[in-house]
Structures are given as structure tokens and as C-alpha cells.
Design a protein around this motif. Structure first.
Motif, PDB file in Angstrom:
ATOM      1  N   ALA A  86     -16.077  -8.196   2.555  1.00 22.93           N
ATOM      2  CA  ALA A  86     -14.890  -7.919   3.369  1.00 22.93           C
ATOM      3  C   ALA A  86     -14.251  -6.573   3.007  1.00 22.93           C
ATOM      4  O   ALA A  86     -13.150  -6.266   3.462  1.00 22.93           O
ATOM      5  CB  ALA A  86     -13.873  -9.046   3.216  1.00 22.93           C
TER       6      ALA A  86
ATOM      7  N   ARG B  75      -5.468  -6.551 -11.151  1.00 22.00           N
ATOM      8  CA  ARG B  75      -5.086  -5.485 -10.223  1.00 22.00           C
ATOM      9  C   ARG B  75      -3.888  -4.709 -10.751  1.00 22.00           C
ATOM     10  O   ARG B  75      -3.852  -3.484 -10.694  1.00 22.00           O
ATOM     11  CB  ARG B  75      -4.761  -6.104  -8.865  1.00 22.00           C
TER      12      ARG B  75
ATOM     13  N   ARG C 172     -13.234  -5.302  -0.023  1.00 24.94           N
ATOM     14  CA  ARG C 172     -12.147  -5.232  -0.988  1.00 24.94           C
ATOM     15  C   ARG C 172     -12.262  -4.053  -1.951  1.00 24.94           C
ATOM     16  O   ARG C 172     -11.270  -3.391  -2.254  1.00 24.94           O
ATOM     17  CB  ARG C 172     -12.106  -6.523  -1.806  1.00 24.94           C
TER      18      ARG C 172
ATOM     19  N   TYR D 126      -9.096   4.881   2.912  1.00 22.09           N
ATOM     20  CA  TYR D 126      -8.055   4.797   1.883  1.00 22.09           C
ATOM     21  C   TYR D 126      -7.707   6.191   1.382  1.00 22.09           C
ATOM     22  O   TYR D 126      -8.594   7.037   1.232  1.00 22.09           O
ATOM     23  CB  TYR D 126      -8.527   3.947   0.704  1.00 22.09           C
TER      24      TYR D 126
ATOM     25  N   ASN E 262     -11.119  -0.218  -1.648  1.00 21.09           N
ATOM     26  CA  ASN E 262      -9.753   0.176  -2.011  1.00 21.09           C
ATOM     27  C   ASN E 262      -9.737   0.550  -3.491  1.00 21.09           C
ATOM     28  O   ASN E 262     -10.056  -0.281  -4.347  1.00 21.09           O
ATOM     29  CB  ASN E 262      -8.808  -1.005  -1.747  1.00 21.09           C
TER      30      ASN E 262
ATOM     31  N   HIS F 177     -15.640 -11.043  -1.352  1.00 22.36           N
ATOM     32  CA  HIS F 177     -14.592 -10.046  -1.124  1.00 22.36           C
ATOM     33  C   HIS F 177     -15.197  -8.652  -0.921  1.00 22.36           C
ATOM     34  O   HIS F 177     -14.685  -7.860  -0.125  1.00 22.36           O
ATOM     35  CB  HIS F 177     -13.591 -10.053  -2.277  1.00 22.36           C
TER      36      HIS F 177
ATOM     37  N   GLU G 210      -8.535  -1.775  -6.339  1.00 21.74           N
ATOM     38  CA  GLU G 210      -9.200  -3.052  -6.638  1.00 21.74           C
ATOM     39  C   GLU G 210     -10.362  -2.834  -7.609  1.00 21.74           C
ATOM     40  O   GLU G 210     -11.198  -1.953  -7.399  1.00 21.74           O
ATOM     41  CB  GLU G 210      -9.739  -3.675  -5.352  1.00 21.74           C
TER      42      GLU G 210
ATOM     43  N   SER H  42       0.864  -1.180   0.000  1.00 17.31           N
ATOM     44  CA  SER H  42       0.000   0.000   0.000  1.00 17.31           C
ATOM     45  C   SER H  42       0.895   1.224   0.000  1.00 17.31           C
ATOM     46  O   SER H  42       1.630   1.471   0.929  1.00 17.31           O
ATOM     47  CB  SER H  42      -0.871  -0.022   1.249  1.00 17.31           C
TER      48      SER H  42
END
Lengths: 258, 258
Positions: A78, A154, A80, A104, A83, A75, A86, A6
Motif C-alpha cells: 500500500a 515512527r 507505506r 512525498y 513515505n 503495508h 516510515e 504530514s
């Protein structure tokens, strides 16, 4: 001593700052992830039934489509896709995260969310790349197979960050080409052949290092058989990852002034 | 040139045959997968909220529990647990596969299905191992984090195959200790200290090779900073993977004559 991909953590930058150095570090680190996932995927043969739309009679979708879509739902829960690095393959009906939103860094222009070339990446990966580094056959391990199949998207969409940092470095030059919707000029401005050649050489080298049999002295048999052909990895970057990343960069820049 | 971890394919053995050589090749190959997954996991900090049961107020389960359980449901639909090498953490209510069953070689004794030490592995991994190779902190990438967290269970439960091949090699010797339920003797018969030492040295070496920064000549800065501490990988094998594999071997053997 762990390092983080990151860029905000890695570089300690303020939340809307971004540097060429941190972007470059992230790209280099993602090379490792991609090569690891190719090596893991190459443990299994091509496994055609996983990609065959007619294999699951009732649904009309391939197991790959069902699997990736449901994995992305999980995902999403959770967090994902909170971000901005992603990008899901199946953007419809993604559930909300179960968790509080994470703060973020917001470095991209808001139109970034609409830049998504996953359809192109899907076709390239399954139709062109996968047959190059897997053997023919079917070992039944479709879940493991499909779980290894997703690292490249990604990396390619990280082109948004690459474009943002280049834009901030020379906003006047880029703005002129953006106003003219001049894709060719943008592509030329984004292209650094010497860097591209170095990346191709580096990933080939990494494929040799990460894909070798590591044995102790007393086990050595003198044969070097890489787990994924290093020239295929170089070609993956030269023919697909680098050009598709630049496509993302151009797509992003064309919307950068909206 | 891809190689397969499925020992039946790798060795061309008949469907109920198994050799020490093919088992050994599979174990060595799984070392690479484990080290890749540790390196991938080490990109992110510890990310405590993912493992905290009180973080998701409504559920009483941690995000890790929810994520792994739902991921296993999805993988079950893709047929993962039809493969006798695969052992789920959450065994209740797994859905049936969407796909026709694959004809995996049946080399294990039928009681193998009841050998499952995933509860022990879960506690070891999250409480003891993870803090050793991640930095403190929270980068929000819980889905990526959790997806990297699951390679070790497969390796440890592969002890069933290790035990089966050892049993077939010396059935009379093992049967006597099995009849007596003599765990200490079984553990002694299964222990080869010289081999264990070689494995620990080899995985440390692999962690150095796979965890190095691979750079081109003109980028080198002379600093070697491994992505996961090689001595932690050696310790993971020495303190946990090898002993837990032998626990699986003993559990399996105790039921081998039922």
C-alpha cells in the motif's frame, strides 16, 4: 475540521522546505497517537505467548515477528515505506507498492534511509516497556495486541527530520562536530533540557486526559483510575523516546555530509 | 493498572455467564477505541485513491478491499476470528490460526456466527461517515489510513452480546416475538431512548476530551479546535452505530431459538 500530521500539508511549505514549527507540530501530534496506542494496548494483558519464540514449534519465530513482518509486507504494497517518515522493522524482501508512487517532499539527506534503530526499539518495547503498563495474563487477543504495538518507532525515527531542521539552522556549528565524528558534542548540541522536561510533563498530562473515564454527571462515582499510568508515559518519554530520538538524530547527522 | 475489554476477564464470570454490567462496560470502553480511531483517521485527508476501484488498473478491486482482505488473512493466522466478538469483512478462504485455539467463553447461541452486517457497515463508513470528518485531499498515506478504518464493525457486532443478555433477562417475552418473527416488536423491546440519548451525549463529551489540544499552561493560546467534530461523533452513534447495533440484535434474536 481535520488537521494533518504530514508537515508538508500542514504548513504549506515548498517540497524541500522544513521548519522547526512544522516538525514540532508533528512531534506533538504523534504524542497523542502514542498515548492512544498505549491505552488501546493496555486493554489486554501482557499476552506472553505472542512474544515467545518457542510457542510456535515449527517456525523458530515468535508470533509477533511473523505478524509484524507480514503486516509490513502488506503495508509496503500500500506504499507505506515510500513515505520517508516510515521505517520498517524487517527491511528485507519488502514487496513493491501496488500503487503509483506518491510525491512525498524530499527534505532529508539521502543517507537518511540507512538510519534504522528498530532493533533497539523492538527490544525496549517488548522487554522493558510492555510489562510496565500491562497486567500479567493471556486473553488470546494476539492480533489486536500486536496491531497496537507499533506507534513508537515512527516517532523515534522522526528524529531524522528534527536533526535536519536543526542542521539547516546552524550548518557551520554542526559541520565541525560532524567532521570530527564527535558524538558527545553533537548530543550536547541536540539537548535542550528545558524542552525535554516540558515534553515529559505534557505527555503525563495527556495520559491523564486521554486515559480518564469520561462519564456524564449522573454516572460519576468519584474514582479516577487512568487507563495507563501517567507516570509510565512520562518515563517512556524520559527514559526511551527522547534518548532514542537523539540517537537517531546523531546517527543521521554523522551521515549528513557524506 | 490496566483494565481489559474482555468481559470474561473483567468480571470474573463463569465461561457461559454474561451480565448487563459487563456488556455495558465493554460498550463504554469501545467508545474510547472508536473515538481514538476517528481522531487518528482525521490526521489524514479523505485519500480517495484508496477507495477507488479504478485506481489499480489490473485488479478491479480498490486498495481498501485488497488491504482489508489481506489484513484479515494475517489476523486470522494470529487467531483473531476465534474470538466471537470479532467479525471479518471478507469471510471466504480465511486461513487457519497458526496458534493453538484459545478457550474463549461461549456465551452466544451458535447461530451468532451467521450474523454479519459488515457489507452495510463498509458502505456507511466509506460513503457517508468518512467525508464528514476528513478534509478533501490526498496525502499518500493509504496504509495508515486504512489501518484506522476498522474499529466500528466490532462495536456494532457486539450487539450479539447485548441481545443475548437481554434475551436471558426476559426469555419468555422475547420468545413470543421471535416465534412470530415480529421485527417491529423486537426493535421496540430493544429500544431505550433515554439510554440512547445518554450514549450520544457521552460520546460527544468524549470527543471533546480526547480530541482537545492538551497543552501546558505556558503554551496555551485559548483556541479550542477539536481533532474530530464532537457533533459528528454524536451523529455517528445516533444515525449509524446505535441503529445498526439494534439491527444486529434483531438479526441475532430471530435466530436465537433455531
Amino acid at each position: 475540521m481535520a488537521s494533518s500530521a504530514s508537515f508538508a500539508r500542514a504548513s504549506g511549505e515548498a517540497s524541500n522546505q522544513i521548519s522547526l514549527k512544522s516538525v514540532r507540530e508533528t512531534l506533538i501530534r504523534q504524542e497523542d497517537s502514542i498515548i492512544f496506542s498505549l491505552i488501546e494496548r493496555a486493554r489486554h494483558p501482557y499476552n506472553a505467548p505472542a512474544y515467545d519464540k518457542s510457542y510456535l514449534k515449527s517456525s523458530g519465530n515468535s508470533l509477533a515477528e511473523i505478524f509484524v513482518k507480514e503486516a509490513e509486507h502488506l503495508h509496503a504494497k500500500a506504499g507505506r515505506y515510500q513515505n520517508p517518515e516510515e521505517v520498517p522493522f524487517f527491511t528485507d524482501d519488502l514487496p513493491s507498492p501496488l500503487i503509483p508512487s506518491y510525491d512525498y517532499p524530499q527534505v532529508l539527506h539521502p543517507t537518511a534511509a540507512s538510519v534504522n534503530i528498530n532493533k533497539t526499539i523492538w527490544d525496549m518495547y517488548f522487554n522493558e516497556l510492555l510489562p510496565l503498563f500491562t497486567v500479567e495474563g493471556d486473553d488470546g487477543n494476539y492480533a489486536s495486541t500486536l496491531a497496537s504495538d507499533l506507534a513508537i518507532s515512527r516517532r523515534i525515527h522522526y528524529g531524522k527530520f528534527v536533526a535536519e531542521v536543526k542542521f539547516r539552522d546552524a550548518p557551520v556549528d554542526y559541520s565541525s562536530a560532524i567532521h570530527d565524528k564527535d558524538k558527545d558534542t553533537l548530543m550536547r548540541m541536540l539537548t535542550f533540557e528545558r524542552v525535554e522536561e516540558m515534553v515529559k510533563r505534557r505527555v503525563e498530562q495527556k495520559a491523564m486526559v486521554f486515559g480518564q473515564e469520561v462519564t456524564m454527571e449522573d454516572e460519576k462515582d468519584g474514582i479516577v483510575d487512568y487507563k495507563v499510568n501517567p507516570s509510565v508515559v512520562s518515563r517512556l518519554y524520559g527514559d526511551w523516546i527522547i534518548p532514542l530520538t537523539k540517537l537517531v538524530e546523531v546517527d543521521y547527522l554523522l551521515r549528513r555530509l557524506e
